[in-house]
Design an enzyme around this catalytic site. Structure first.
Site, PDB file in Angstrom:
ATOM      1  CG  ASP A  20      -1.956   0.523   1.277  1.00 38.45           C
ATOM      2  OD1 ASP A  20      -2.215   1.612   0.290  1.00 38.45           O
ATOM      3  OD2 ASP A  20      -3.203   0.342   1.736  1.00 38.45           O
ATOM      4  CG  ASP A  73      -4.467   5.022   0.815  1.00 39.43           C
ATOM      5  OD1 ASP A  73      -5.675   5.194   1.051  1.00 39.43           O
ATOM      6  OD2 ASP A  73      -4.378   7.033   1.220  1.00 39.43           O
ATOM      7  CD  GLU A 121      -8.899   4.426  -1.626  1.00 35.70           C
ATOM      8  OE1 GLU A 121      -9.521   4.518  -1.877  1.00 35.70           O
ATOM      9  OE2 GLU A 121      -8.325   4.856  -1.413  1.00 35.70           O
ATOM     10  CG  HIS A 133      -9.470  -1.821   3.647  1.00 31.70           C
ATOM     11  ND1 HIS A 133      -9.660  -1.331   2.294  1.00 31.70           N
ATOM     12  CD2 HIS A 133      -8.948  -0.999   4.241  1.00 31.70           C
ATOM     13  CE1 HIS A 133      -9.019  -0.280   2.182  1.00 31.70           C
ATOM     14  NE2 HIS A 133      -7.963   0.210   3.255  1.00 31.70           N
ATOM     15  CG  ASP A 134     -11.407   1.447   2.605  1.00 33.62           C
ATOM     16  OD1 ASP A 134     -10.978   1.504   3.876  1.00 33.62           O
ATOM     17  OD2 ASP A 134     -10.991   2.438   1.816  1.00 33.62           O
TER      18      ASP A 134
HETATM   19  C1  NOJ Z   1      -8.499   4.830   2.131  1.00 28.05           C
HETATM   20  C2  NOJ Z   1      -8.197   3.976   2.594  1.00 28.05           C
HETATM   21  O1  NOJ Z   1      -8.264   2.584   1.787  1.00 28.05           O
HETATM   22  C3  NOJ Z   1      -8.768   3.860   3.596  1.00 28.05           C
HETATM   23  O2  NOJ Z   1      -8.695   3.097   5.198  1.00 28.05           O
HETATM   24  C4  NOJ Z   1      -8.087   4.966   4.336  1.00 28.05           C
HETATM   25  O3  NOJ Z   1      -8.967   5.964   5.725  1.00 28.05           O
HETATM   26  C5  NOJ Z   1      -7.972   6.517   3.622  1.00 28.05           C
HETATM   27  N1  NOJ Z   1      -7.660   5.634   1.947  1.00 28.05           N
HETATM   28  C6  NOJ Z   1      -7.129   7.475   3.786  1.00 28.05           C
HETATM   29  O4  NOJ Z   1      -6.063   6.615   3.826  1.00 28.05           O
END
Ligand code: NOJ
Length: 530
Positions: A100, A197, A238, A309-310
């Protein structure tokens, strides 16, 4: 990773949330040695790459997305030796490691920020965004103002996420040099790729009020990832995307990223993050088809995913996670993972994990949902607020992996895991799943084995058979040699007719008849056509 983008179609990525995968040292938190002990399991699913959520040194205010040292491992997860062992063991088994890359912000404990906040004259001051007063009314993604006061300099700094995650100022060339060196550090170790990210946040435009997709975004991405020695490194960004921005970032001639996640189908069934709305799987299908056509037309890689995970579990929101949990989970897998693109499986998805229900706030950890709770406390009745959090919390998919049905689920030898297990973990765990006649993980294995055997399922073209519109998804993947038909019936039983007939390759229902006929709710079948 090989040179051409086309080789990426051989990837099957398994995403690990390290805290929750497997604990090896009885502290209740998953770790690198735990992951090493489960590599054979990951391989058995048919995955050949792992995306590791952040394992770097961090105060853990956002579970590792607040990094205080990009070149060290957080002691919670182990040591650099453990990491080296993981990398070597994974490579030996033919599994790639994707790290990541969190570059929009650091932790407020990072040395850069500790220096930066100490005085305006400090050389690191310009690594972050400062202003004498909040420049705008931006809200942090996790609640509250996005500007935080810093006493030592009498200024405010920007944090798009938690207070402990100050945004890094990418307009500063020194910052870009730092990130290039960080990427090279991990590449020199031998990692195979990066998941980037919130990458669209690294260029902003304060004048225009743009927090993301600022004017220098592509230039910065190219500066870091367009370097020749990274040609064989896989990257996935992302970013909230439009068709134009995906083209601009991932076109084969762009020298930016190999791929970008596309999340729009995951917004179906909810308004914002915490409120469910009526929905149909057909809506998801339409979005998937649109993106399949677009990426195919422009020769772009598409990421196949429903979970990470989000997000709370897709299965719980979109399908039936009770009586038809097996049928739903396998149907979703067939509908999505046999499309053209790179499958990303999130840990637990392969055993049909479902959302939890907790009635106390202490059972939650997610900084985002706790921020939401705080912002709405007193405005929304408490019971309703809890319902919303149960529906939308990221903790749903972050609870420790249940390897078996025992008290501590084979996850840890500690008395308590870092976050309570999913409320249905006695029912939903790997060992129960593997013993069951209706095993979701067995279906996953068969699905990825088939994908591995059939070139058409990897590089072949995608074509929806459009006349089958009514709550089912029928498509063909084909190349010069193979032609494969995928039939996924959604929600209710129905008769499907007019399909070409073929040899059955995969079914979630011990299908007896051919491609035409009655399909039960969430039944799916895959055929080889002449
Ligand atoms: C996206 C990540 O997947 C998430 O888990 C995180 O809280 C935010 N970016 C901030 O880094």
């Amino acid at each position: 990773m090989k040179k051409s983008f086309s080789d990426c179609y051989d990837l099957v990525v398994y995403q690990i949330y390290p805290r929750s995968f497997k604990d090896s040292n009885a502290d209740g938190v998953g770790d690198l040695c735990g992951i090493i002990s489960k590599l054979d399991y990951i391989k058995s699913l048919g995955a050949n790459a792992i995306w590791l959520c952040p394992i770097f040194k961090s105060p853990q205010c956002d579970n590792g997305y607040d990094i205080s040292d990009y070149r060290d491992i957080d002691p919670l997860y182990g040591t650099m030796d453990d990491f080296d062992r993981l990398l070597a063991a994974a490579h030996e088994k033919g599994i790639k490691i994707i790290m990541d890359f969190v570059a929009n912000h650091t932790s407020s404990e990072h040395e850069w920020f500790r220096e930066a906040r100490s005085s305006k004259e400090n050389p690191y001051h310009g690594y972050y965004y400062w202003a004498d007063r909040p420049l705008n009314d931006w809200r942090s993604e996790f609640g509250g103002s996005a500007w935080e006061y810093n006493e030592a300099t009498g200024e405010y700094y920007l944090h798009s996420f938690a207070v402990g995650q100050p945004d890094v100022n990418w307009t500063n060339p020194k910052v870009r040099e730092e990130y290039k060196a960080i990427v090279d550090f991990w590449v020199n170790k031998g990692v195979d790729g990066f998941r980037c990210d919130v990458l669209d946040h690294i260029s902003k435009d304060f004048k225009k009020g743009l927090r993301r997709n600022g004017p220098h975004l592509h230039e910065y991405i190219r500066e870091v990832f367009g370097r020749d020695h990274l040609e064989n490194i896989y990257t996935v960004g992302e970013a909230e995307t439009t068709t134009e921005s995906i083209l601009a970032t991932c076109g084969q001639d762009r020298k930016e990223l190999k791929s970008v996640f596309q999340f729009s189908h995951l917004a179906v069934g909810r308004r914002g993050k915490y409120t469910p709305v009526p929905h149909r799987m057909d809506e998801v299908k339409k979005i998937l088809v649109r993106w399949q056509r677009f990426t195919q037309k422009h020769d772009l890689l598409y990421i196949l995913l429903t979970d990470n995970h989000d997000r709370p579990w897709f299965l719980s929101r979109m399908a039936n996670d009770r009586e038809l949990r097996y049928e739903s989970a396998t149907n979703i897998a067939a509908a999505v993972f046999l499309l053209k693109g790179i499958p990303f499986v999130y840990e637990g998805q392969e055993i049909g994990c479902a959302n939890s229900h907790y009635s106390d706030l202490a059972s939650f950890n997610d900084v985002e949902c706790l921020g939401y709770y705080k912002e709405n406390e007193g405005k929304i009745p408490e019971s309703e607020l809890l319902e919303r959090i149960n529906f939308g919390s990221r903790d749903n998919s972050r609870r420790p992996f249940a390897w078996d049905e025992t008290e501590s689920h084979g996850f840890t030898e500690a008395k308590e895991p870092w976050l309570p297990y999913a409320t249905r973990s006695k029912e939903i765990n790997l060992s129960s799943d593997e013993k069951s006649e209706k095993s979701i993980s067995r279906f996953y294995r068969a699905l990825f084995a088939l994908r591995g055997e059939r070139e058409a399922l990897r590089r072949g073209s995608f074509r929806q058979l459009k006349r089958f519109k009514r709550n089912c998804f029928v498509y063909v993947r084909e190349n010069e040699k193979e032609k494969i038909l995928v039939v996924c019936n959604f929600e209710k039983a129905q008769k499907i007719s007019g399909l070409p007939e073929g040899k059955l390759l995969l079914s979630n229902a011990r299908r007896q008849s051919g491609a035409n006929g009655e399909y039960a709710a969430f039944e799916c079948a895959v055929y080889e056509l002449e």
